[in-house]
Design an enzyme around this catalytic site. Sequence first.
Site, short mmCIF file in Angstrom:
data_model
loop_
_atom_site.label_atom_id
_atom_site.label_comp_id
_atom_site.label_asym_id
_atom_site.label_seq_id
_atom_site.Cartn_x
_atom_site.Cartn_y
_atom_site.Cartn_z
N LYS A 25 39.11 -58.29 9.40
CA LYS A 25 39.23 -57.47 10.62
C LYS A 25 40.15 -56.29 10.34
CE LYS A 25 42.29 -58.74 13.92
NZ LYS A 25 43.22 -57.70 14.33
N ASN A 26 41.28 -56.56 9.70
CA ASN A 26 42.30 -55.53 9.54
C ASN A 26 42.02 -54.56 8.41
OD1 ASN A 26 43.46 -56.64 11.72
ND2 ASN A 26 45.13 -57.64 10.63
N ARG A 94 44.83 -52.78 19.93
CA ARG A 94 45.81 -52.00 19.17
C ARG A 94 45.10 -51.07 18.21
NH1 ARG A 94 51.32 -50.88 18.68
NH2 ARG A 94 51.69 -50.16 16.57
N ARG A 123 56.17 -52.91 19.55
CA ARG A 123 55.16 -52.21 18.74
C ARG A 123 55.19 -50.71 18.99
NH1 ARG A 123 49.76 -55.78 18.45
NH2 ARG A 123 49.70 -54.93 16.33
N PRO A 124 56.32 -50.07 18.75
CA PRO A 124 56.41 -48.62 18.92
C PRO A 124 55.52 -47.90 17.89
CG PRO A 124 58.35 -49.45 17.82
CD PRO A 124 57.57 -50.65 18.23
N ASP A 126 56.63 -44.79 16.53
CA ASP A 126 57.47 -43.69 16.05
C ASP A 126 57.19 -43.34 14.59
OD1 ASP A 126 58.50 -46.29 15.64
OD2 ASP A 126 60.46 -45.49 15.14
N ASP A 306 50.75 -62.75 10.26
CA ASP A 306 49.56 -63.23 10.97
C ASP A 306 49.26 -64.70 10.66
OD1 ASP A 306 47.71 -60.09 10.76
OD2 ASP A 306 49.36 -60.75 12.02
N ARG A 398 38.92 -62.25 19.35
CA ARG A 398 39.19 -60.90 18.83
C ARG A 398 39.20 -60.89 17.31
NH1 ARG A 398 44.46 -58.64 20.53
NH2 ARG A 398 43.72 -57.18 18.95
C1 EPZ Z 1 48.85 -54.48 11.55
O1 EPZ Z 1 49.41 -54.14 12.80
C2 EPZ Z 1 47.85 -55.59 11.83
N1 EPZ Z 1 46.80 -55.09 12.73
C3 EPZ Z 1 48.56 -56.77 12.47
O2 EPZ Z 1 47.61 -57.81 12.67
C4 EPZ Z 1 49.63 -57.27 11.51
O3 EPZ Z 1 50.33 -58.34 12.10
C5 EPZ Z 1 50.59 -56.12 11.18
O4 EPZ Z 1 49.85 -55.00 10.66
C6 EPZ Z 1 51.63 -56.53 10.14
O5 EPZ Z 1 50.98 -56.95 8.97
C7 EPZ Z 1 45.79 -54.37 12.23
O6 EPZ Z 1 45.76 -54.07 11.04
C8 EPZ Z 1 44.72 -53.97 13.19
P1 EPZ Z 1 52.91 -52.66 11.69
P2 EPZ Z 1 50.38 -52.85 12.95
O7 EPZ Z 1 52.84 -51.24 12.09
O8 EPZ Z 1 49.92 -51.79 12.05
C9 EPZ Z 1 57.15 -51.92 13.61
C10 EPZ Z 1 46.42 -59.40 13.87
O9 EPZ Z 1 46.72 -60.45 14.43
N2 EPZ Z 1 56.70 -50.53 13.79
O10 EPZ Z 1 52.87 -53.03 10.24
O11 EPZ Z 1 50.49 -52.56 14.39
C11 EPZ Z 1 56.37 -52.88 14.51
O12 EPZ Z 1 56.93 -52.90 15.80
C12 EPZ Z 1 47.30 -58.19 14.01
O13 EPZ Z 1 45.39 -59.25 13.15
C13 EPZ Z 1 57.63 -49.58 14.26
O14 EPZ Z 1 58.78 -49.89 14.51
O15 EPZ Z 1 51.75 -53.45 12.43
C14 EPZ Z 1 56.50 -54.19 13.81
O16 EPZ Z 1 57.74 -54.78 14.14
C15 EPZ Z 1 48.54 -58.48 14.85
N3 EPZ Z 1 57.22 -48.30 14.43
C16 EPZ Z 1 56.50 -53.80 12.33
O17 EPZ Z 1 56.80 -52.39 12.29
C17 EPZ Z 1 55.93 -47.92 14.15
O18 EPZ Z 1 55.62 -46.72 14.31
C18 EPZ Z 1 55.15 -54.00 11.65
O19 EPZ Z 1 54.19 -53.31 12.39
C19 EPZ Z 1 55.02 -48.89 13.68
C20 EPZ Z 1 55.42 -50.19 13.51
#
Ligand code: EPZ
Length: 419
Positions: A25-26, A94, A123-124, A126, A306, A398
């Site tokens: 999926k990802n 998302r 999930r910001p 920034d 995950d 999902r």
């Molecule tokens: C991806 O989400 C995956 N989703 C998530 O899978 C997965 O858990 C995550 O990566 C971590 O591996 C998809 O690929 C569709 P991140 P993503 O940005 O990109 C913080 C599932 O169940 N952060 O790596 O949203 C954030 O808050 C889903 O399949 C910021 O602070 O995750 C988190 O604490 C759930 N600012 C950490 O980084 C930002 O701008 C990791 O988030 C972006 C993220």
Amino acid sequence: MKGKEIFVIRGGNPLYGKVVVHGAKNAVLPMLAASVLTADKVSICDCPLISDVDDMVRVLETLGVTVERKGREISVSGSPKMTEIPSHLACAMRSSVFMLGALLSETGEVRLFAPGGCRIGARPLDIHFDGLTRLGAKVEYGEDFVQCTADKLKGADIVLKYPSVGATENLIMASVKARGTTRLIGAAREPEICSLVRLLRKMGADVSGEGTPVITVRGVDDLDGASCIPVTDRIVAGTVMAAVAVCGGRVEIVGGDADIMGAVISPFLTSHTFLVEHGGVIVFESDKMLLPTDVSTGPYPLFPTDMQAPFMACQCYACGLSSMRETVFEDRFAHVGELRKMGADIALAGNTAFVDGSRGMHGANLCASDLRGGAGLLVAALGADGESTLEGVRYIDRGYENIEEIFALLGGKIARQRT
Ligand code: EPZ
């Protein structure tokens, strides 16, 4: 059509047989987003039949590109005619965020409403917006949307304060046709990102360093159509392993890619589980004698967040005290309260759960509130004494394709019912 769908699960049956794992999926979601970077046809094979992919197809169709689906192959062609992702779709999941980089690169503007997805933390975005700003985009914040505009994106060095998967993918997609060279320093290294880069490279992009903390993108003028097979879903494979661990049995996981599953597999090896991998098939066997483990999630190549809930379900059956430390998301323990309904002895201290599995687990009426938490509850219910019901099936759908059929075919007692 009234009522809601639930799973009814009777635990205690061993699992035997074969499971085929399809595209991740990802990986598929960002690859679908990348398809708007050319008007030519981009085809992605072996896509999972899950609602997040359906929603992403709806986003693409809303943007005005043509999408054809033939079984698991999705082909996208044409150029986007809209630059706004409707709020009802953005709220659905998302992954609408992944349209940011590609759409901005292609049209010069994007309006994104507050994205939805699993409630597992703030999930910001920034890191996404800071990076796009570094590439020359203008980012304006409305009441419930963000507007990004850019006449022509320019390559830049971007340091990511955290290896965000989505931000890494968005910034790669925003820079493949930018003027000049972009370096993402502190990039995420997930295999799903490598899958996206393989597609972009087949489309003519000049990207290197994927899978390492520094990714270099040299902008090109145009990209062409291509077709690509995504990496298989290591989280689906890991979830099947978790179910076999708690139920006992022996399952062949066809498509399980051991090369990218090292961190997923390692905590299973502490226990009396037996694993062999040959030619893209993982054979996983368990005698249910699970030993306690201390696990900490982290960015790839560490244990994936995950898998946190599905593996915590295993820890609930391990004879002794285990720990699970969640370092990626700040609010990803919603399943703990539900596991406690089954008799789980779990104490939370900050971002760490201490799980004493010596008491055993019984069936209960459970409610999932996010995708992977729901998968963890399903695993726990498959191993418990007695019957469980599980609400929140839509979350599980999902990311898992007909999960009840997968486990029923392996001998699990699970059925989807409408209340
Ligand atoms: C991806 O989400 C995956 N989703 C998530 O899978 C997965 O858990 C995550 O990566 C971590 O591996 C998809 O690929 C569709 P991140 P993503 O940005 O990109 C913080 C599932 O169940 N952060 O790596 O949203 C954030 O808050 C889903 O399949 C910021 O602070 O995750 C988190 O604490 C759930 N600012 C950490 O980084 C930002 O701008 C990791 O988030 C972006 C993220």
